[in-house]
Write a protein that holds these residues in place. Structure first.
Motif, PDB file in Angstrom:
ATOM      1  N   ALA A  29      34.453  32.006  36.352  1.00  0.00           N
ATOM      2  CA  ALA A  29      35.236  32.938  37.160  1.00  0.00           C
ATOM      3  C   ALA A  29      34.378  34.113  37.590  1.00  0.00           C
ATOM      4  CB  ALA A  29      36.446  33.437  36.370  1.00  0.00           C
ATOM      5  N   ASP A  30      34.618  34.554  38.797  1.00  0.00           N
ATOM      6  CA  ASP A  30      33.970  35.744  39.348  1.00  0.00           C
ATOM      7  C   ASP A  30      34.922  36.912  39.092  1.00  0.00           C
ATOM      8  OD1 ASP A  30      33.076  36.835  42.730  1.00  0.00           O
ATOM      9  OD2 ASP A  30      32.630  37.669  40.764  1.00  0.00           O
ATOM     10  N   ILE A  31      34.554  37.781  38.161  1.00  0.00           N
ATOM     11  CA  ILE A  31      35.469  38.811  37.676  1.00  0.00           C
ATOM     12  C   ILE A  31      34.862  40.195  37.839  1.00  0.00           C
ATOM     13  CG2 ILE A  31      36.599  39.737  35.613  1.00  0.00           C
ATOM     14  CD1 ILE A  31      36.865  36.859  34.608  1.00  0.00           C
ATOM     15  N   ALA A  32      35.687  41.105  38.353  1.00  0.00           N
ATOM     16  CA  ALA A  32      35.305  42.517  38.390  1.00  0.00           C
ATOM     17  C   ALA A  32      36.063  43.242  37.282  1.00  0.00           C
ATOM     18  CB  ALA A  32      35.643  43.128  39.745  1.00  0.00           C
ATOM     19  N   THR A  33      35.346  43.945  36.449  1.00  0.00           N
ATOM     20  CA  THR A  33      35.981  44.698  35.373  1.00  0.00           C
ATOM     21  C   THR A  33      36.374  46.098  35.864  1.00  0.00           C
ATOM     22  OG1 THR A  33      33.905  45.625  34.610  1.00  0.00           O
ATOM     23  CG2 THR A  33      34.550  43.499  33.669  1.00  0.00           C
ATOM     24  N   TYR A  34      37.094  46.829  35.050  1.00  0.00           N
ATOM     25  CA  TYR A  34      37.446  48.210  35.410  1.00  0.00           C
ATOM     26  C   TYR A  34      36.183  49.059  35.515  1.00  0.00           C
ATOM     27  CZ  TYR A  34      42.422  47.408  35.112  1.00  0.00           C
ATOM     28  OH  TYR A  34      43.690  46.966  35.351  1.00  0.00           O
ATOM     29  N   SER A  35      35.194  48.736  34.704  1.00  0.00           N
ATOM     30  CA  SER A  35      33.922  49.427  34.795  1.00  0.00           C
ATOM     31  C   SER A  35      33.263  49.180  36.148  1.00  0.00           C
ATOM     32  CB  SER A  35      32.995  48.967  33.668  1.00  0.00           C
ATOM     33  OG  SER A  35      31.732  49.592  33.784  1.00  0.00           O
ATOM     34  N   ASP A  36      33.340  47.933  36.638  1.00  0.00           N
ATOM     35  CA  ASP A  36      32.818  47.630  37.963  1.00  0.00           C
ATOM     36  C   ASP A  36      33.540  48.445  39.027  1.00  0.00           C
ATOM     37  OD1 ASP A  36      32.494  44.146  37.056  1.00  0.00           O
ATOM     38  OD2 ASP A  36      30.920  45.676  37.205  1.00  0.00           O
ATOM     39  N   TYR A  37      34.856  48.578  38.882  1.00  0.00           N
ATOM     40  CA  TYR A  37      35.641  49.326  39.865  1.00  0.00           C
ATOM     41  C   TYR A  37      35.228  50.790  39.871  1.00  0.00           C
ATOM     42  CZ  TYR A  37      39.629  51.714  41.937  1.00  0.00           C
ATOM     43  OH  TYR A  37      40.420  52.524  42.709  1.00  0.00           O
ATOM     44  N   ILE A  38      35.104  51.358  38.678  1.00  0.00           N
ATOM     45  CA  ILE A  38      34.753  52.781  38.576  1.00  0.00           C
ATOM     46  C   ILE A  38      33.356  53.023  39.105  1.00  0.00           C
ATOM     47  CG2 ILE A  38      34.261  54.640  36.921  1.00  0.00           C
ATOM     48  CD1 ILE A  38      36.591  53.434  35.230  1.00  0.00           C
ATOM     49  N   ARG A  39      32.452  52.118  38.780  1.00  0.00           N
ATOM     50  CA  ARG A  39      31.053  52.283  39.186  1.00  0.00           C
ATOM     51  C   ARG A  39      30.788  51.737  40.575  1.00  0.00           C
ATOM     52  NH1 ARG A  39      28.013  50.434  33.556  1.00  0.00           N
ATOM     53  NH2 ARG A  39      29.003  51.998  32.215  1.00  0.00           N
ATOM     54  N   ARG A  40      31.823  51.130  41.170  1.00  0.00           N
ATOM     55  CA  ARG A  40      31.673  50.526  42.502  1.00  0.00           C
ATOM     56  C   ARG A  40      30.577  49.462  42.516  1.00  0.00           C
ATOM     57  NH1 ARG A  40      34.706  53.136  46.258  1.00  0.00           N
ATOM     58  NH2 ARG A  40      35.478  55.207  45.706  1.00  0.00           N
ATOM     59  N   THR A  41      30.524  48.685  41.462  1.00  0.00           N
ATOM     60  CA  THR A  41      29.588  47.565  41.395  1.00  0.00           C
ATOM     61  C   THR A  41      30.362  46.267  41.593  1.00  0.00           C
ATOM     62  OG1 THR A  41      29.820  47.553  38.975  1.00  0.00           O
ATOM     63  CG2 THR A  41      27.958  48.760  39.895  1.00  0.00           C
ATOM     64  N   SER A  42      29.650  45.230  42.007  1.00  0.00           N
ATOM     65  CA  SER A  42      30.303  43.953  42.260  1.00  0.00           C
ATOM     66  C   SER A  42      30.580  43.239  40.939  1.00  0.00           C
ATOM     67  CB  SER A  42      29.433  43.077  43.159  1.00  0.00           C
ATOM     68  OG  SER A  42      28.182  42.864  42.563  1.00  0.00           O
TER      69      SER A  42
END
Length: 125
Positions: free
Chosen positions: A97-110
């Motif tokens: 699965a290709d998953i974005a974590t909350y950390s990715d959201y906060i850091r604006r990373t893919s």
């Protein structure tokens, strides 16, 4: 932080059916594509089926018409219904699965690719 847990593998006779499940858990913000891969002894890992967050699907030619991939976004779970199983379907099946974590959201990373531990499917002739 993110886990994919598969279930549903086992031993079945040729012509039989199995249903695999894969549940994602952890600090998940969003799940994009999900899929199933398999790896037989001595062979490379190959894509079996994939499904986008919108429900579009893609299948390997070898399983078209026999396997069906689906997902329940609320449960963060992807399924693989396998019918008319053949001995050549024998392999370890992996959830991806290709998953974005909350950390990715906060850091604006893919997001990142995550894999399950694999579940053995054995089809006897």
């Amino acid at each position: 932080q993110v886990q994919l847990v598969e279930s549903g593998g086992g031993l079945v006779q040729a012509g039989g059916s199995l249903r695999l499940s894969c549940a994602a858990s952890g600090s998940i913000f969003s799940i994009n594509a999900m899929g199933w891969y398999r790896q037989a002894p001595g062979k490379q890992r190959e894509l079996v089926a994939a499904i986008t967050s919108g429900g579009s699907t893609n299948y390997a030619d070898s399983v078209k018409g026999r396997f069906t991939i689906s997902r329940d976004n609320a449960k963060k779970t992807v399924y693989l219904q396998m019918n008319s199983l053949k001995p050549e379907d024998t392999a370890v099946y992996y959830c991806n699965a290709d998953i974005a974590t909350y950390s990715d959201y906060i850091r604006r990373t893919s997001g990142s690719d995550y894999w399950g531990q694999g579940t053995q499917v054995t089809v006897s002739s």
